[in-house]
Scaffold this motif. Structure first.
Motif, mmCIF file in Angstrom:
data_model
loop_
_atom_site.group_PDB
_atom_site.id
_atom_site.type_symbol
_atom_site.label_atom_id
_atom_site.label_comp_id
_atom_site.label_asym_id
_atom_site.label_seq_id
_atom_site.Cartn_x
_atom_site.Cartn_y
_atom_site.Cartn_z
ATOM 1 N N ALA A 86 -7.202 -2.387 29.710
ATOM 2 C CA ALA A 86 -6.497 -3.513 30.329
ATOM 3 C C ALA A 86 -5.039 -3.562 29.866
ATOM 4 O O ALA A 86 -4.127 -3.779 30.672
ATOM 5 C CB ALA A 86 -7.208 -4.828 30.021
ATOM 6 N N GLU A 87 -4.824 -3.359 28.580
ATOM 7 C CA GLU A 87 -3.468 -3.397 28.038
ATOM 8 C C GLU A 87 -2.634 -2.238 28.566
ATOM 9 O O GLU A 87 -1.472 -2.402 28.952
ATOM 10 C CB GLU A 87 -3.498 -3.382 26.509
ATOM 11 C CG GLU A 87 -2.140 -3.482 25.874
ATOM 12 C CD GLU A 87 -1.420 -4.789 26.155
ATOM 13 O OE1 GLU A 87 -0.195 -4.826 25.936
ATOM 14 O OE2 GLU A 87 -2.051 -5.766 26.602
ATOM 15 N N ILE A 88 -3.209 -1.053 28.602
ATOM 16 C CA ILE A 88 -2.487 0.116 29.125
ATOM 17 C C ILE A 88 -2.136 -0.099 30.595
ATOM 18 O O ILE A 88 -1.012 0.175 31.033
ATOM 19 C CB ILE A 88 -3.314 1.403 28.936
ATOM 20 C CG1 ILE A 88 -3.506 1.692 27.455
ATOM 21 C CG2 ILE A 88 -2.659 2.581 29.643
ATOM 22 C CD1 ILE A 88 -4.600 2.695 27.145
ATOM 23 N N ARG A 89 -3.075 -0.607 31.352
ATOM 24 C CA ARG A 89 -2.823 -0.874 32.779
ATOM 25 C C ARG A 89 -1.710 -1.899 32.957
ATOM 26 O O ARG A 89 -0.832 -1.744 33.801
ATOM 27 C CB ARG A 89 -4.109 -1.360 33.447
ATOM 28 C CG ARG A 89 -4.017 -1.473 34.951
ATOM 29 C CD ARG A 89 -5.368 -1.803 35.578
ATOM 30 N NE ARG A 89 -6.337 -0.769 35.270
ATOM 31 C CZ ARG A 89 -7.505 -0.990 34.662
ATOM 32 N NH1 ARG A 89 -7.852 -2.212 34.294
ATOM 33 N NH2 ARG A 89 -8.327 -0.006 34.416
ATOM 34 N N ARG A 90 -1.722 -2.922 32.127
ATOM 35 C CA ARG A 90 -0.685 -3.940 32.216
ATOM 36 C C ARG A 90 0.689 -3.353 31.897
ATOM 37 O O ARG A 90 1.657 -3.596 32.586
ATOM 38 C CB ARG A 90 -0.987 -5.104 31.267
ATOM 39 C CG ARG A 90 -0.126 -6.328 31.548
ATOM 40 C CD ARG A 90 -0.076 -7.270 30.373
ATOM 41 N NE ARG A 90 0.423 -6.680 29.161
ATOM 42 C CZ ARG A 90 1.704 -6.325 28.955
ATOM 43 N NH1 ARG A 90 2.591 -6.489 29.891
ATOM 44 N NH2 ARG A 90 2.070 -5.801 27.815
ATOM 45 N N GLY B 14 3.568 -2.907 34.793
ATOM 46 C CA GLY B 14 4.681 -3.830 34.586
ATOM 47 C C GLY B 14 4.336 -5.268 34.902
ATOM 48 O O GLY B 14 5.216 -6.121 34.947
ATOM 49 N N ASN B 15 3.071 -5.545 35.128
ATOM 50 C CA ASN B 15 2.663 -6.934 35.364
ATOM 51 C C ASN B 15 2.848 -7.706 34.075
ATOM 52 O O ASN B 15 2.252 -7.383 33.053
ATOM 53 C CB ASN B 15 1.192 -7.019 35.811
ATOM 54 C CG ASN B 15 0.993 -6.438 37.184
ATOM 55 O OD1 ASN B 15 1.928 -6.352 37.965
ATOM 56 N ND2 ASN B 15 -0.216 -6.022 37.479
ATOM 57 N N SER B 16 3.672 -8.694 34.135
ATOM 58 C CA SER B 16 3.932 -9.434 32.909
ATOM 59 C C SER B 16 2.890 -10.528 32.715
ATOM 60 O O SER B 16 2.346 -11.069 33.659
ATOM 61 C CB SER B 16 5.332 -10.034 32.926
ATOM 62 O OG SER B 16 5.459 -10.954 33.978
#
Length: 136
Positions: free
Chosen positions: A77-81, A85-87
């Protein structure tokens, strides 16, 4: 499936960049893989890392993930975020990643810099931020 094949390509991208560097042993342990041992690598996390196109960015995020050692769900989830670039609201994890990335970049550009200088700079930065918060 098509998605399964795509995921394998992303895994291979990340494996190719990380497998020979001991800093990433938590993600991919080459010796254990060769020996056929279970849990030698983290395919879901590597798949998500492989989607990061810039090799330096991929390594920076992988290094952070190896330091934190989150659960697979949290890591992906963190890598995808980060990748998309979804803040999200600011948090310690994101701040740590941002600071570690910039600090590692700087250290790579100045390889002879002693660790004590890095520590002094980080402490000075923290002091500066604390002073600004008090003034505000």
């Amino acid at each position: 499936t098509r998605r399964g094949m795509t995921n394998v390509l992303y895994q291979q991208q990340a494996l190719g960049l990380l497998r020979d560097d001991a800093r990433f042993k938590w993600l991919v342990d080459k010796d254990k893989m060769i020996a056929g041992e279970p849990n030698a690598w983290k395919p879901s996390i590597l798949t998500e890392l492989g989607r990061i196109w810039d090799d330096d960015d991929l390594k920076a995020v992988a290094l952070y993930i190896c330091e934190v050692k989150p659960k697979t769900k949290d890591a992906t989830a963190e890598i995808r975020r980060i990748r998309t670039g979804n803040s999200a609201p600011g948090n310690a994890l994101d701040l740590n990643i941002a600071l570690a990335t910039r600090l590692n970049d700087y250290i790579e550009q100045h390889p002879g810099m002693p660790l004590s200088v890095v520590e002094d700079a980080v402490l000075a930065l923290l002091g500066s931020v604390q002073e600004q918060r008090i003034e505000a």
